[in-house]
Design a protein around this motif. Structure first.
Motif, PDB file in Angstrom:
ATOM      1  N   GLU A 242      60.876  37.782  52.917  1.00  0.00           N
ATOM      2  CA  GLU A 242      61.670  37.446  51.739  1.00  0.00           C
ATOM      3  C   GLU A 242      62.921  38.308  51.666  1.00  0.00           C
ATOM      4  O   GLU A 242      64.003  37.833  51.364  1.00  0.00           O
ATOM      5  CB  GLU A 242      60.835  37.676  50.477  1.00  0.00           C
ATOM      6  N   VAL A 243      62.755  39.594  51.935  1.00  0.00           N
ATOM      7  CA  VAL A 243      63.869  40.532  51.813  1.00  0.00           C
ATOM      8  C   VAL A 243      64.920  40.291  52.898  1.00  0.00           C
ATOM      9  O   VAL A 243      66.111  40.254  52.628  1.00  0.00           O
ATOM     10  CB  VAL A 243      63.358  41.992  51.878  1.00  0.00           C
ATOM     11  N   TYR A 244      64.484  40.087  54.128  1.00  0.00           N
ATOM     12  CA  TYR A 244      65.431  40.032  55.244  1.00  0.00           C
ATOM     13  C   TYR A 244      65.654  38.642  55.847  1.00  0.00           C
ATOM     14  O   TYR A 244      66.555  38.476  56.673  1.00  0.00           O
ATOM     15  CB  TYR A 244      64.984  40.990  56.361  1.00  0.00           C
ATOM     16  N   GLY A 245      64.849  37.695  55.480  1.00  0.00           N
ATOM     17  CA  GLY A 245      65.032  36.342  56.020  1.00  0.00           C
ATOM     18  C   GLY A 245      64.995  36.333  57.534  1.00  0.00           C
ATOM     19  O   GLY A 245      64.147  36.970  58.138  1.00  0.00           O
ATOM     20  N   ASP A 246      65.953  35.636  58.178  1.00  0.00           N
ATOM     21  CA  ASP A 246      65.914  35.617  59.650  1.00  0.00           C
ATOM     22  C   ASP A 246      66.645  36.784  60.267  1.00  0.00           C
ATOM     23  O   ASP A 246      66.951  36.760  61.446  1.00  0.00           O
ATOM     24  CB  ASP A 246      66.452  34.309  60.277  1.00  0.00           C
ATOM     25  N   LYS A 247      66.917  37.795  59.486  1.00  0.00           N
ATOM     26  CA  LYS A 247      67.513  38.989  60.084  1.00  0.00           C
ATOM     27  C   LYS A 247      66.497  39.765  60.918  1.00  0.00           C
ATOM     28  O   LYS A 247      66.867  40.552  61.778  1.00  0.00           O
ATOM     29  CB  LYS A 247      68.080  39.903  58.990  1.00  0.00           C
ATOM     30  N   ILE A 248      65.216  39.545  60.635  1.00  0.00           N
ATOM     31  CA  ILE A 248      64.199  40.188  61.468  1.00  0.00           C
ATOM     32  C   ILE A 248      63.395  39.128  62.214  1.00  0.00           C
ATOM     33  O   ILE A 248      63.149  38.039  61.706  1.00  0.00           O
ATOM     34  CB  ILE A 248      63.222  41.085  60.658  1.00  0.00           C
ATOM     35  N   SER A 249      63.032  39.459  63.445  1.00  0.00           N
ATOM     36  CA  SER A 249      62.233  38.500  64.202  1.00  0.00           C
ATOM     37  C   SER A 249      60.771  38.934  64.229  1.00  0.00           C
ATOM     38  O   SER A 249      59.894  38.160  64.577  1.00  0.00           O
ATOM     39  CB  SER A 249      62.774  38.362  65.622  1.00  0.00           C
ATOM     40  N   ASN A 250      60.526  40.178  63.862  1.00  0.00           N
ATOM     41  CA  ASN A 250      59.162  40.678  63.919  1.00  0.00           C
ATOM     42  C   ASN A 250      59.017  41.918  63.045  1.00  0.00           C
ATOM     43  O   ASN A 250      59.991  42.634  62.834  1.00  0.00           O
ATOM     44  CB  ASN A 250      58.813  41.027  65.367  1.00  0.00           C
ATOM     45  N   SER A 251      57.814  42.164  62.587  1.00  0.00           N
ATOM     46  CA  SER A 251      57.570  43.385  61.819  1.00  0.00           C
ATOM     47  C   SER A 251      56.172  43.892  62.133  1.00  0.00           C
ATOM     48  O   SER A 251      55.285  43.111  62.448  1.00  0.00           O
ATOM     49  CB  SER A 251      57.697  43.090  60.318  1.00  0.00           C
ATOM     50  N   ARG A 252      56.031  45.207  62.084  1.00  0.00           N
ATOM     51  CA  ARG A 252      54.728  45.817  62.376  1.00  0.00           C
ATOM     52  C   ARG A 252      54.397  46.837  61.312  1.00  0.00           C
ATOM     53  O   ARG A 252      55.269  47.578  60.882  1.00  0.00           O
ATOM     54  CB  ARG A 252      54.780  46.551  63.709  1.00  0.00           C
ATOM     55  N   PHE A 253      53.150  46.875  60.915  1.00  0.00           N
ATOM     56  CA  PHE A 253      52.757  47.793  59.849  1.00  0.00           C
ATOM     57  C   PHE A 253      51.506  48.563  60.234  1.00  0.00           C
ATOM     58  O   PHE A 253      50.651  48.048  60.941  1.00  0.00           O
ATOM     59  CB  PHE A 253      52.472  47.011  58.568  1.00  0.00           C
ATOM     60  N   ASN A 254      51.444  49.746  59.724  1.00  0.00           N
ATOM     61  CA  ASN A 254      50.224  50.509  59.882  1.00  0.00           C
ATOM     62  C   ASN A 254      49.946  51.229  58.570  1.00  0.00           C
ATOM     63  O   ASN A 254      50.604  52.206  58.233  1.00  0.00           O
ATOM     64  CB  ASN A 254      50.380  51.494  61.052  1.00  0.00           C
ATOM     65  N   VAL A 255      48.993  50.699  57.826  1.00  0.00           N
ATOM     66  CA  VAL A 255      48.647  51.307  56.539  1.00  0.00           C
ATOM     67  C   VAL A 255      47.845  52.570  56.820  1.00  0.00           C
ATOM     68  O   VAL A 255      46.819  52.532  57.493  1.00  0.00           O
ATOM     69  CB  VAL A 255      47.836  50.327  55.669  1.00  0.00           C
ATOM     70  N   THR A 256      48.366  53.697  56.335  1.00  0.00           N
ATOM     71  CA  THR A 256      47.715  54.962  56.672  1.00  0.00           C
ATOM     72  C   THR A 256      46.843  55.502  55.548  1.00  0.00           C
ATOM     73  O   THR A 256      45.948  56.304  55.787  1.00  0.00           O
ATOM     74  CB  THR A 256      48.773  56.016  57.043  1.00  0.00           C
ATOM     75  N   LYS A 257      47.127  55.076  54.310  1.00  0.00           N
ATOM     76  CA  LYS A 257      46.323  55.566  53.182  1.00  0.00           C
ATOM     77  C   LYS A 257      46.254  54.500  52.107  1.00  0.00           C
ATOM     78  O   LYS A 257      47.232  53.801  51.865  1.00  0.00           O
ATOM     79  CB  LYS A 257      47.010  56.794  52.560  1.00  0.00           C
ATOM     80  N   ILE A 258      45.126  54.413  51.463  1.00  0.00           N
ATOM     81  CA  ILE A 258      45.053  53.549  50.281  1.00  0.00           C
ATOM     82  C   ILE A 258      44.391  54.296  49.131  1.00  0.00           C
ATOM     83  O   ILE A 258      43.471  55.083  49.317  1.00  0.00           O
ATOM     84  CB  ILE A 258      44.302  52.214  50.542  1.00  0.00           C
ATOM     85  N   TYR A 259      44.936  54.035  47.939  1.00  0.00           N
ATOM     86  CA  TYR A 259      44.439  54.679  46.728  1.00  0.00           C
ATOM     87  C   TYR A 259      44.310  53.634  45.643  1.00  0.00           C
ATOM     88  O   TYR A 259      44.957  52.605  45.695  1.00  0.00           O
ATOM     89  CB  TYR A 259      45.461  55.709  46.208  1.00  0.00           C
ATOM     90  N   THR A 260      43.527  53.951  44.623  1.00  0.00           N
ATOM     91  CA  THR A 260      43.601  53.113  43.435  1.00  0.00           C
ATOM     92  C   THR A 260      44.834  53.589  42.674  1.00  0.00           C
ATOM     93  O   THR A 260      45.045  54.785  42.526  1.00  0.00           O
ATOM     94  CB  THR A 260      42.357  53.286  42.540  1.00  0.00           C
ATOM     95  N   ALA A 261      45.663  52.671  42.230  1.00  0.00           N
ATOM     96  CA  ALA A 261      46.894  53.037  41.527  1.00  0.00           C
ATOM     97  C   ALA A 261      46.563  53.217  40.051  1.00  0.00           C
ATOM     98  O   ALA A 261      46.512  52.263  39.300  1.00  0.00           O
ATOM     99  CB  ALA A 261      47.945  51.946  41.719  1.00  0.00           C
TER     100      ALA A 261
END
Ligand SMILES: [Zn+2]
Length: 339
Positions: A242-261
């Motif tokens: 949504e943010v970048y549209g076709d400006k990016i062809s790929n994205s990679r994520f690595n969630v390192t921590k999760i908390y209850t907000a």
């Protein structure tokens, strides 16, 4: 171990739901998405309901496997042969009783021993081979059988060709490399699993996820920390689109921590179900600019462009995963600003 147990208990509960939903309790019908692993036992009525057929393995021994699994396996074998890849059945179905005997034999074998058994053989009742849907193969190369685990692992090129074809016949690679924290097993390129649907197999193989993660992901809102991480990464992918549209062809994520907000208090997430509360997370990520996009546009203050790899790498960010009960959908909020 306790954490794993909690995770798997949820998966077991899910397996139960699926079983009922698919009407798999009817005689002669089985749930092709059954989960049997180190933490999830073969359903009680399975051996009574599964329809097994006979086949010959690489050593001309009689082996058994589930009927549809065998039909699709034969098609897979044929398709691979056309590409010059020869796969042959190894061991397939093992009853709980046979597994007890194997466990016993390996533990007493001085060359194998209890550690080997623990590593390569499941506890009776907890082997996917009890389902008849799991198929171990060996390969033939230059007219010779390659059957030892280590030798097979070394044949990366051949197995790559095999794995590429699996989903077309409803099979998945069950024990992915580096995913033993989820599956409980190290990489086994030879262990294939029939899931009863080409579409599902394709989804699992395309997403490069484990069967456990797939089962978590179809549970819609309820899940475990693993499911939460999976959901965060999936939602982030949409968010960046949504943010970048076709400006990016790929994205990679690595969630390192999760908390209850919760009121700025960092509370580690243990067995909380996603959807119950908002989840705060920490993630490292990288974006691949599409052709013609100036990497600087994706930079966000502290980004770094790796020219060689063609990825913009960023430092950790914080964010919140919100679930909307009304829309039955997830969204990312406060990205980059924390919670
Ligand atoms: Zn196996």
């Amino acid at each position: 171990m306790k954490k794993k147990f909690i995770i798997m208990a949820t998966v077991i509960a899910l397996a139960g739901v699926l079983t009922t939903a698919c009407g798999a309790n009817q005689k002669g019908k089985i749930d092709y998405l059954v989960l049997v692993n180190k933490y999830s036992q073969l359903p009680d009525n399975w051996e009574k309901n599964v329809e097994l057929v006979s086949a010959k393995n690489a050593w001309d021994e009689d082996v058994k496997l589930e009927k549809q699994t065998y039909e699709h396996y034969k098609e897979l074998e044929k398709a691979l042969k056309k590409e010059g890849v020869i796969i042959v059945l190894d061991s397939i179905y093992r009853s709980v009783k046979e597994q007890e005997e194997l466990w016993d034999r390996w533990s007493k074998d001085p060359e194998k021993g209890i550690d080997y058994a623990k590593k390569y053989a499941a506890v009776p009742g907890y082997s996917e081979h009890h389902t008849g849907l799991a198929v171990d193969i060996v390969i033939e190369k230059d007219g010779k059988l390659i059957e030892e685990n280590e030798d097979m692992i070394a044949e990366r090129e051949i197995f790559e060709k095999i794995h590429k074809k699996l989903a077309d016949y409803g099979f998945i690679l069950r024990y992915l490399e580096g995913r033993d924290d989820i599956t409980g097993y190290t990489y086994e390129p030879w262990h294939l699993r029939y899931v009863g649907s080409k579409k599902i197999a394709k989804e699992i193989m395309d997403k490069d996820i484990t069967f456990e993660e797939y089962l978590e992901s179809i549970k819609d809102i309820k899940g475990t920390p693993e499911a939460a991480k999976y959901q965060i990464e999936k939602t982030l992918q949409e968010y960046f689109k949504e943010v970048y549209g076709d400006k990016i062809s790929n994205s990679r994520f690595n969630v390192t921590k999760i908390y209850t907000a919760k009121e700025e208090k960092e509370e580690p997430l243990k067995s909380l179900k996603i959807g119950d509360k908002d989840i705060a997370f920490e993630v490292t990520y990288q974006l691949q600019p599409s052709e013609g996009t100036d990497p600087n546009e994706l930079m966000i203050p502290d980004g770094e462009y790796d020219k060689k790899l063609g990825w913009v790498k960023n430092l950790s960010r914080l964010g919140v995963l919100k679930y909307s009960e009304k829309n039955k959908s997830y969204s990312i909020e406060n990205f980059g600003t924390g919670w």
